[in-house]
Design a protein around this motif. Structure first.
Motif, PDB file in Angstrom:
ATOM      1  N   GLY A 208     -10.475   2.976   3.371  1.00 11.12           N
ATOM      2  CA  GLY A 208      -9.948   3.433   2.095  1.00 11.12           C
ATOM      3  C   GLY A 208      -8.620   4.152   2.154  1.00 11.12           C
ATOM      4  O   GLY A 208      -8.053   4.495   1.117  1.00 11.12           O
ATOM      5  N   LEU A 209      -8.071   4.372   3.350  1.00  5.53           N
ATOM      6  CA  LEU A 209      -6.885   5.215   3.473  1.00  5.53           C
ATOM      7  C   LEU A 209      -5.656   4.600   2.810  1.00  5.53           C
ATOM      8  O   LEU A 209      -4.908   5.295   2.124  1.00  5.53           O
ATOM      9  CB  LEU A 209      -6.604   5.498   4.959  1.00  5.53           C
ATOM     10  N   GLU A 210      -5.424   3.316   3.021  1.00  4.87           N
ATOM     11  CA  GLU A 210      -4.262   2.663   2.407  1.00  4.87           C
ATOM     12  C   GLU A 210      -4.384   2.661   0.885  1.00  4.87           C
ATOM     13  O   GLU A 210      -3.387   2.807   0.176  1.00  4.87           O
ATOM     14  CB  GLU A 210      -4.105   1.233   2.931  1.00  4.87           C
ATOM     15  N   TYR A 211      -5.585   2.486   0.412  1.00  6.00           N
ATOM     16  CA  TYR A 211      -5.786   2.466  -1.040  1.00  6.00           C
ATOM     17  C   TYR A 211      -5.525   3.845  -1.638  1.00  6.00           C
ATOM     18  O   TYR A 211      -4.939   3.962  -2.723  1.00  6.00           O
ATOM     19  CB  TYR A 211      -7.203   2.003  -1.380  1.00  6.00           C
ATOM     20  N   ILE A 212      -5.938   4.909  -0.930  1.00  7.46           N
ATOM     21  CA  ILE A 212      -5.662   6.269  -1.403  1.00  7.46           C
ATOM     22  C   ILE A 212      -4.158   6.484  -1.526  1.00  7.46           C
ATOM     23  O   ILE A 212      -3.673   7.076  -2.489  1.00  7.46           O
ATOM     24  CB  ILE A 212      -6.280   7.317  -0.451  1.00  7.46           C
ATOM     25  N   GLU A 213      -3.401   5.968  -0.549  1.00  4.20           N
ATOM     26  CA  GLU A 213      -1.948   6.115  -0.599  1.00  4.20           C
ATOM     27  C   GLU A 213      -1.373   5.416  -1.824  1.00  4.20           C
ATOM     28  O   GLU A 213      -0.478   5.941  -2.498  1.00  4.20           O
ATOM     29  CB  GLU A 213      -1.314   5.551   0.679  1.00  4.20           C
ATOM     30  N   THR A 214      -1.894   4.224  -2.139  1.00  2.00           N
ATOM     31  CA  THR A 214      -1.453   3.499  -3.341  1.00  2.00           C
ATOM     32  C   THR A 214      -1.749   4.312  -4.599  1.00  2.00           C
ATOM     33  O   THR A 214      -0.925   4.395  -5.513  1.00  2.00           O
ATOM     34  CB  THR A 214      -2.149   2.129  -3.424  1.00  2.00           C
ATOM     35  N   LYS A 252       2.873  12.872   3.118  1.00  3.19           N
ATOM     36  CA  LYS A 252       3.238  11.729   3.976  1.00  3.19           C
ATOM     37  C   LYS A 252       4.178  10.788   3.223  1.00  3.19           C
ATOM     38  O   LYS A 252       5.184  10.324   3.763  1.00  3.19           O
ATOM     39  CB  LYS A 252       1.984  10.976   4.410  1.00  3.19           C
ATOM     40  N   ILE A 253       3.859  10.517   1.950  1.00  2.00           N
ATOM     41  CA  ILE A 253       4.706   9.648   1.130  1.00  2.00           C
ATOM     42  C   ILE A 253       6.100  10.238   0.991  1.00  2.00           C
ATOM     43  O   ILE A 253       7.108   9.546   1.122  1.00  2.00           O
ATOM     44  CB  ILE A 253       4.072   9.447  -0.272  1.00  2.00           C
ATOM     45  N   ARG A 258      11.812  10.107   2.462  1.00  2.00           N
ATOM     46  CA  ARG A 258      13.047  10.721   2.955  1.00  2.00           C
ATOM     47  C   ARG A 258      13.580   9.976   4.177  1.00  2.00           C
ATOM     48  O   ARG A 258      14.791   9.754   4.301  1.00  2.00           O
ATOM     49  CB  ARG A 258      12.784  12.190   3.322  1.00  2.00           C
ATOM     50  N   GLU A 259      12.667   9.586   5.079  1.00  2.00           N
ATOM     51  CA  GLU A 259      13.102   8.854   6.269  1.00  2.00           C
ATOM     52  C   GLU A 259      13.682   7.497   5.890  1.00  2.00           C
ATOM     53  O   GLU A 259      14.683   7.051   6.446  1.00  2.00           O
ATOM     54  CB  GLU A 259      11.915   8.663   7.236  1.00  2.00           C
ATOM     55  N   GLU A 260      13.047   6.854   4.915  1.00  2.00           N
ATOM     56  CA  GLU A 260      13.552   5.565   4.447  1.00  2.00           C
ATOM     57  C   GLU A 260      14.932   5.730   3.818  1.00  2.00           C
ATOM     58  O   GLU A 260      15.818   4.897   3.996  1.00  2.00           O
ATOM     59  CB  GLU A 260      12.576   4.979   3.418  1.00  2.00           C
TER      60      GLU A 260
END
Length: 324
Positions: A208-214, A252-253, A258-260
């Protein structure tokens, strides 16, 4: 903070593009008489979009291949995510249905067209009041003529009118539906109260981690244009555990963004240096080549091109030596 260009589309595709979630949605919300005719065992995403690029900010869609009455068929889901309803949406949807049939005919010229079950998920801050039939947009006509006027019905889901208790399904589906039903609220606190327990539950699942990020990207982009500090304050007032989950991902986002941004800045600077070096060495005839170079987003590749400019005395030789 510009995290993703089309957050509605990203959330929709990440959710209903998942076969398990798609089946969960259809089993919970299709009418029983339709479900008895459809076999969802081997559901597949046949195509992820028929939407024109200029309409991506307003619509998302998915086409599923299913078995209808023992034969091949399609379910087409259009997700309208304008902040207002548009009476032309059913006509827009009819255009996509025709596009599906055209594509199928092109690939299967000697076969009959397959049935398409159309579903419209409306997501706006006003209740949908245009009915669920194209005919409702057309002036009343005599019965003798009505058979000759194009029309179709579609299944309509406006989850803004659903209570939280009426939202059914497994965790990802409920999370998606609660988000879209609350995201346009004047006060998103109620939405967070519904969403945070689901995020805590989903956090315990490794899948579920990627979905939480979305989900967090969606909240940061759409929900009141909320800041990180405001999101932290609101979520802590509701649940310390939920706040820990949501803020870990949000930070994290923010860091990744910022790095991007730094990487993009480096690439743009390199483009400018290359364009200047080309014009200085080869004159204005190098302009078309410089335009092609701007399509390259690989920083190391750009550094190689910068070195190659120094090592070639002919523009033609330089162009031949580089695979753009």
């Amino acid at each position: 903070m510009d995290i993703i260009k089309t957050p509605h589309d990203a959330l929709f595709k990440r959710t209903l593009g998942d076969k398990e979630v798609a089946v969960d949605f259809l089993q919970n919300y299709l009418p029983d008489d339709i479900l008895t005719e459809i076999d969802l065992t081997d559901i597949k995403v046949a195509k992820d979009s028929f939407i024109d690029r200029e309409l991506e900010e307003s619509f998302s869609d998915l086409l599923y291949n299913v078995s209808i009455d023992g034969k091949d068929g399609f379910i087409y889901v259009l997700f309208e995510h304008k902040s207002y309803y548009d009476k032309m949406t059913p006509i827009q949807m009819l255009g996509y249905i025709i596009d599906i049939w055209k594509l199928y005919h092109k690939q299967n010229k000697n076969k009959k067209l397959l049935p398409i079950l159309p579903i419209l998920i409306y997501h706006g801050d006003k209740k949908w009041n245009l009915g669920s039939s194209l005919s409702e947009l057309i002036e009343t006509i005599p019965a003798a003529i009505s058979d000759y006027i194009p029309g179709y019905n579609y299944l309509l889901y406006d989850f803004s009118s659903y209570s939280d208790a009426e939202i059914k399904g497994q965790i990802k589906l409920r999370l998606f539906l609660k988000l879209i039903s609350h995201i346009f609220d004047d006060d998103f606190d109620n939405g967070l109260r519904e969403v945070l327990p689901l995020l805590i539950e989903l956090r315990k699942k490794t899948t579920g981690l990627e979905y939480i990020e979305t989900v967090v990207k969606y909240i940061l982009n759409i929900g009141e244009e909320i800041s990180l500090s405001e999101l932290d304050r609101k979520s802590k007032n509701i649940s310390a555990e939920g706040s820990a989950v949501i803020m870990t991902i949000a930070e994290k986002i923010y860091h990744d963004g910022r790095e991007e941004g730094k990487e993009e800045g480096k690439i743009e600077n390199m483009h400018e240096m290359i364009e200047f070096a080309l014009e200085l060495k080869f004159g204005l005839t190098s302009k078309p080549f410089a335009k092609d170079i701007k399509k390259i987003r690989d920083y190391e590749k750009l550094r190689e091109i910068k070195v190659a400019i120094k090592n070639h005395d002919s523009l033609d030789e330089l162009v031949k030596s580089i695979d753009v």
